[in-house]
Design an enzyme around this catalytic site. Sequence first.
Site, PDB file in Angstrom:
ATOM      1  N   ASP A   1       1.128  -8.592   3.201  1.00 24.94           N
ATOM      2  CA  ASP A   1       0.315  -8.792   3.320  1.00 24.94           C
ATOM      3  C   ASP A   1      -0.339 -10.113   2.351  1.00 24.94           C
ATOM      4  OD1 ASP A   1      -2.602  -7.775   4.404  1.00 24.94           O
ATOM      5  OD2 ASP A   1      -2.875  -6.152   3.477  1.00 24.94           O
TER       6      ASP A   1
ATOM      7  N   ASN B   1      -3.806 -10.734   3.230  1.00 22.76           N
ATOM      8  CA  ASN B   1      -4.693 -10.879   3.644  1.00 22.76           C
ATOM      9  C   ASN B   1      -5.240 -12.473   3.907  1.00 22.76           C
ATOM     10  OD1 ASN B   1      -6.019  -8.235   3.928  1.00 22.76           O
ATOM     11  ND2 ASN B   1      -5.428  -8.016   1.264  1.00 22.76           N
TER      12      ASN B   1
ATOM     13  N   GLU C   1       0.562  -0.890  -0.043  1.00 21.68           N
ATOM     14  CA  GLU C   1      -0.147  -0.247   0.321  1.00 21.68           C
ATOM     15  C   GLU C   1       1.213   0.390  -0.129  1.00 21.68           C
ATOM     16  OE1 GLU C   1      -3.176   0.391   2.026  1.00 21.68           O
ATOM     17  OE2 GLU C   1      -4.000  -1.235   2.055  1.00 21.68           O
TER      18      GLU C   1
END
EC number: 3.1.4.-
Length: 608
Positions: free
Chosen positions: A495, A497, A350
Amino acid sequence: MWRLPGARAALRVIRTALEKLSPAEAQSQTAAGAMERAVVRCVPSEPKLSLSFALADGSHKNMQRDQSEPLGRVLSRIATNALKGHAKAAAAKKSRKSRPNASGGAACSGPGPEPAVACEPVVKLYYREEAVAEDVLNVDAWQDGAVLQIGDVKYKVERNPPAFTELQLPRYIMAGFPVCPKLSLEFGDPASSLFRWYKEAKPGAAEPEVGVPSSLSSSSPSSWTETEVEERVYTPSNADIGLRLKLHCTPGDGQRFGPSRELESVCVVEAGPGTCTFDHRHLYTKKVTEDALIRTVSYNILADTYAQTEFSRTVLYPYCAPYALELDYRQNLIQKELTGYNADVICLQEVDRAVFSDSLVPALEAFGLEGVFRIKQHEGLATFYRKSKFSLLSQHDISFYEALESDPLHKELLEKLVLYPSAQEKVLQRSSVLQVSVLQSTKDSSKRICVANTHLYWHPKGGYIRLIQMAVALAHIRHVSCDLYPGIPVIFCGDFNSTPSTGMYHFVINGSIPEDHEDWASNGEEERCNMSLTHFFKLKSACGEPAYTNYVGGFHGCLDYIFIDLNALEVEQVIPLPSHEEVTTHQALPSVSHPSDHIALVCDLKWK
């Protein structure tokens, strides 16, 4: 321009000596000991060269000329410019003399002598005390060390001296947090450049004098106090709160120095937030690790494009103070947190493109790291590595949907997926990417490592999509680490998730996933896509399975991992995560003391 050994020390001595003189003395000393400067920028890839110098009348000339042009034409143009400048100066002087005085009378009582008609000055270029022929081409004529003479004034030619092409200070500065200027150099490098920091002697900029441009009056020498910090990075103290900062920097290349520049902060130093969630963690990472270790960080830093929405402020993070979601505020915390880990490899998710170039690169470069970026859609991935330990050998980034559709490596997987059109459509709509960097040890060229970084699809019901994405990722990483660079170990950060109870995690750790696993129907029967998958790696989560790496108001769980190749790497140390009390001090994340909704994973890895 200095070319002697110890030039950095020499420049400091000269600069300190000049600062002890009065302005008039300093100007006299400088004029007596040095010629004016004519800066030439000439690079083979560009058709024109630039020539920059100041005329005797005070005007500054910037000329763009063809490199293939004969020298004589440039000299003729310089002579014409000098003549025009002289004429303008004479006219201005005559105008001042004829201006009425305060009592209404003329400034001069008698008709003085008419000014002499100016003649075009003699303009010559000399190299090694010999005049350069006017038919010599510009590219060959303007050599470093040549002397340009315009009338009675001599200029020393500096060809391609070190120069700053970009120089910026952050828009928001806090006490206790490193100030890392964004800078770009041409013909130089930051390590060979000089930096000196100043702070205001009192709050607020000085008021400009009447009739004097603010750029000339707002930074008088008495307004600033030297901090004695002569490094690229300055960390303000509480004593600096309410004061602006100034940076004086001189670009260098190890042999010579270019023109200095000064930069003032547009804001004053603000008070910091006090203790942050990462301060205690930094006690474990005070120093860079020894060569045998690889300190690795994986961190979703929360993209500004997601943090700065009404939905984020009111629904996702209503407990977070609005100013703590502002990018300028969060970047101070992110920079301090990352630089304090003294990491060798940092994988970030991100990452906004502007955050990478304007914030992360300046900060981490100042602490010895270099980075690469891969855009996804609105944000992307960044991988940084310590330059003293690693060099970047190659990059092998992919987009999951593009690779799945076009790379023969994934032909078998695609053939399984096409049997489920609804699932296939959803998988190919996702923009997730994989960043793969092959690094080589600077100490032992036989040691190479494959560093992968990703951010898998986020939706809670997207378990089957994450399984497909991970299958593509592992097949691609195997191609890089087995076919292109046989036998190199793998570090896979991101990440994902996925909590430890999901099919994705089971697939990574166990090497296979059965076709009847519940995650193949994670979004209902319509998108069910039963298939069995395998991979050949032996992977482990280096930081184990923490209770959570993401902690927001409505959810907390472990979503982030650093997967390592058990055949080649082992875990030396895991840096403890913040305590639950620290995480929940301000209810949840992000907060005034933590810049993201995720928590960084940090561990020291060791070659087997």
